[in-house]
Design a protein around this motif. Structure first.
Motif, PDB file in Angstrom:
ATOM      1  N   MET A 164       0.799  -1.351  -0.129  1.00  0.00           N
ATOM      2  CA  MET A 164      -0.075   0.063   0.127  1.00  0.00           C
ATOM      3  C   MET A 164       0.807   1.286   0.078  1.00  0.00           C
ATOM      4  N   LEU A 165       0.589   2.218  -0.804  1.00  0.00           N
ATOM      5  CA  LEU A 165       1.232   3.560  -1.021  1.00  0.00           C
ATOM      6  C   LEU A 165       0.893   4.324   0.469  1.00  0.00           C
ATOM      7  N   LYS A 166       1.830   4.753   1.032  1.00  0.00           N
ATOM      8  CA  LYS A 166       1.604   5.581   2.232  1.00  0.00           C
ATOM      9  C   LYS A 166       2.000   7.245   2.062  1.00  0.00           C
ATOM     10  N   ILE A 167       0.979   7.841   2.095  1.00  0.00           N
ATOM     11  CA  ILE A 167       1.277   9.426   2.051  1.00  0.00           C
ATOM     12  C   ILE A 167       0.821  10.315   3.019  1.00  0.00           C
ATOM     13  N   ALA A 168       1.107  11.600   3.022  1.00  0.00           N
ATOM     14  CA  ALA A 168       0.629  12.468   4.053  1.00  0.00           C
ATOM     15  C   ALA A 168       0.433  13.613   3.265  1.00  0.00           C
ATOM     16  N   ILE A 169      -0.982  14.166   3.535  1.00  0.00           N
ATOM     17  CA  ILE A 169      -1.522  15.491   2.882  1.00  0.00           C
ATOM     18  C   ILE A 169      -1.757  16.436   3.865  1.00  0.00           C
ATOM     19  N   ASP A 170      -1.273  17.680   3.124  1.00  0.00           N
ATOM     20  CA  ASP A 170      -1.728  18.965   4.112  1.00  0.00           C
ATOM     21  C   ASP A 170      -2.452  19.663   2.834  1.00  0.00           C
ATOM     22  N   LEU A 171      -3.737  19.682   3.167  1.00  0.00           N
ATOM     23  CA  LEU A 171      -4.398  20.571   2.343  1.00  0.00           C
ATOM     24  C   LEU A 171      -4.607  21.875   2.689  1.00  0.00           C
ATOM     25  N   GLY A 172      -3.778  22.675   2.730  1.00  0.00           N
ATOM     26  CA  GLY A 172      -3.646  23.894   3.371  1.00  0.00           C
ATOM     27  C   GLY A 172      -4.732  25.157   2.480  1.00  0.00           C
ATOM     28  N   THR A 173      -4.926  26.115   3.107  1.00  0.00           N
ATOM     29  CA  THR A 173      -5.868  27.079   2.690  1.00  0.00           C
ATOM     30  C   THR A 173      -5.308  27.686   1.491  1.00  0.00           C
ATOM     31  N   SER A 174      -3.762  27.863   1.349  1.00  0.00           N
ATOM     32  CA  SER A 174      -3.142  28.428   0.278  1.00  0.00           C
ATOM     33  C   SER A 174      -2.194  27.444  -0.527  1.00  0.00           C
ATOM     34  N   VAL A 175      -1.634  26.519   0.160  1.00  0.00           N
ATOM     35  CA  VAL A 175      -0.736  25.374  -0.430  1.00  0.00           C
ATOM     36  C   VAL A 175      -1.106  24.220   0.140  1.00  0.00           C
ATOM     37  N   THR A 176      -1.260  23.212  -0.971  1.00  0.00           N
ATOM     38  CA  THR A 176      -1.445  21.742  -0.539  1.00  0.00           C
ATOM     39  C   THR A 176       0.178  21.334  -0.773  1.00  0.00           C
ATOM     40  N   LYS A 177       0.588  20.292   0.221  1.00  0.00           N
ATOM     41  CA  LYS A 177       1.651  19.749   0.417  1.00  0.00           C
ATOM     42  C   LYS A 177       1.293  18.336   0.327  1.00  0.00           C
ATOM     43  N   ILE A 178       2.190  17.398  -0.189  1.00  0.00           N
ATOM     44  CA  ILE A 178       2.076  15.933  -0.187  1.00  0.00           C
ATOM     45  C   ILE A 178       3.563  15.315   0.062  1.00  0.00           C
ATOM     46  N   PHE A 179       3.699  14.433   1.145  1.00  0.00           N
ATOM     47  CA  PHE A 179       4.913  13.544   1.286  1.00  0.00           C
ATOM     48  C   PHE A 179       4.541  12.151   1.113  1.00  0.00           C
ATOM     49  N   ARG A 180       5.431  11.598   0.283  1.00  0.00           N
ATOM     50  CA  ARG A 180       5.263  10.152  -0.280  1.00  0.00           C
ATOM     51  C   ARG A 180       6.457   9.364   0.540  1.00  0.00           C
ATOM     52  N   ILE A 181       6.232   8.326   1.247  1.00  0.00           N
ATOM     53  CA  ILE A 181       7.094   7.652   1.960  1.00  0.00           C
ATOM     54  C   ILE A 181       7.984   6.988   0.924  1.00  0.00           C
TER      55      ILE A 181
END
Ligand SMILES: Nc1ncnc2c1ncn2[C@@H]1O[C@H](COP(=O)(O)OP(=O)(O)OP(=O)(O)O)[C@@H](O)[C@H]1O
Ligand SMILES: [Mg+2]
Length: 329
Positions: free
Chosen positions: A1-18
């Motif tokens: 399974m692909l594991k990621i973190a997502i920060d859906l910010g008001t201004s900027v979306t950031k995604i981290f991928r293991i």
């Protein structure tokens, strides 16, 4: 399974991928046709059009003050971002969403729904103040409480916590976007010049400063309010100090409120260890010193304030022990 973190910010979306680290940081924006609602552009391309679109096109920000306000477009944007950096693999995607402290059950339901429609199979949540600390490698334990602030575009989350959970925390709807809006009025008053939202943001980010007597300067373009003609003016850090400081002071008032709710023991430990800072607005020149002086405690700025939360999210999603401890039930 692909594991990621997502920060859906008001201004900027950031995604981290293991396995890869931060794989995306793009504006949480899209442009749509006013008439049909059809999406025309996503992310960076959409934000560039802010204030420049023809009558028939709208720029939409589906996250407002840290909350999903438009599920349909938030889901479409998330799907586009995932296509870009986390194409669906065999076994599906598990995502950790970085969310404001004290998010409501309804707020989380919205995340569940957009995640499902974007093809995410497993969803977890962690509150951003935790991630501010984890993103700058602050050692967390059950007995050592930490105080952290995440100052974003649409909201600020403040919390005192240990590995056992949040002791006191709150989220307020104050952030960089409020400063930008106020700057538009302020420049109109000061220079009789109407500027757009992108210019206001750039102005804050280039000369915005809390350092006394800072004399940074920049040239901005706008439209003369009286004549309607294009005009440029040179603006200094001192010119923009008032609107910026007003909101920083508001944020710190709330932070003090959160601190006042703490038991005496916790308060004492916190005063020794200081406050940990992250979120894009902490890029303001002199921010940490200003906070330190106002709250009368040491202030630690994350090495990269804009990515600390998502780095923290990446750390959590990569550790099953942290997932168990930090994630919301
Ligand atoms: N140099 C700078 N000085 C001041 N503010 C800055 C600077 N660079 C970026 N910002 C501001 O930081 C904000 C973006 O930060 P961040 O990515 O932490 O917010 P977000 O996560 O999108 O929003 P939120 O957490 O409120 O939902 C914007 O308001 C942006 O203008
Ligand atoms: Mg944020």
């Amino acid at each position: 399974m692909l594991k990621i973190a997502i920060d859906l910010g008001t201004s900027v979306t950031k995604i981290f991928r293991i396995g890869s680290g931060i794989v995306l940081a793009e504006p949480t924006a899209l442009t749509i046709s006013k008439e049909t609602g059809t999406i025309r552009a996503f992310g960076a391309e959409a934000k560039r059009l802010l204030g420049k679109t023809a009558e028939a096109t709208d720029v939409i920000f589906p996250v407002y003050e840290g909350e999903i306000v438009d599920e349909r477009y938030a889901a479409a944007l998330l799907e586009y971002f995932l296509q870009k950096c986390a194409k669906r693999t065999f076994g599906g995607i598990e995502a950790l969403f970085c969310v404001p402290c004290g998010i409501s059950a309804e707020g989380r339901e919205r995340y569940f729904r957009i995640a499902k429609s974007a093809g995410i199979s497993r969803v977890n949540f962690a509150e951003t103040p935790y991630l501010v600390a984890l993103g700058q490698d602050v050692p967390l334990s059950e007995s050592n409480p930490v105080f952290a602030l995440d100052v974003g575009a649409g909201k600020t989350s403040a919390a005192a916590f240990s590995l056992d959970g949040i002791i006191a925390g709150l989220t307020m709807n104050v952030g960089g976007a409020n400063m930008d809006t106020h700057l538009i009025d302020h420049i109109a008053e000061l220079y009789n010049l109407k500027i757009g939202a992108l210019t206001a943001e750039r102005l804050k980010n280039t000369v915005g400063s809390l350092i006394p007597h800072d004399m940074k300067q920049t040239v901005i373009n706008g439209r003369d309010v009286t004549t309607g003609r294009p005009r440029s003016v040179s603006v200094s850090s001192q010119d923009v100090l008032f609107p910026i400081r007003t909101y920083v002071d508001k944020i710190l008032e709330y932070a003090e409120l959160a601190m006042r709710k703490l038991p005496a023991e916790v308060s004492a430990t916190m005063c020794r260890s200081g406050v940990y800072l992250a979120g894009g607005v902490c890029n303001l020149a002199g921010f940490a010193d200003y906070v330190s002086q106002k709250l009368q405690m040491e202030a630690h700025l994350a090495p990269d304030v804009a990515t600390a939360v998502i780095l923290g999210g990446g750390r959590v999603v990569g550790s099953s022990a942290l997932m168990k401890k930090i994630c919301l039930e």
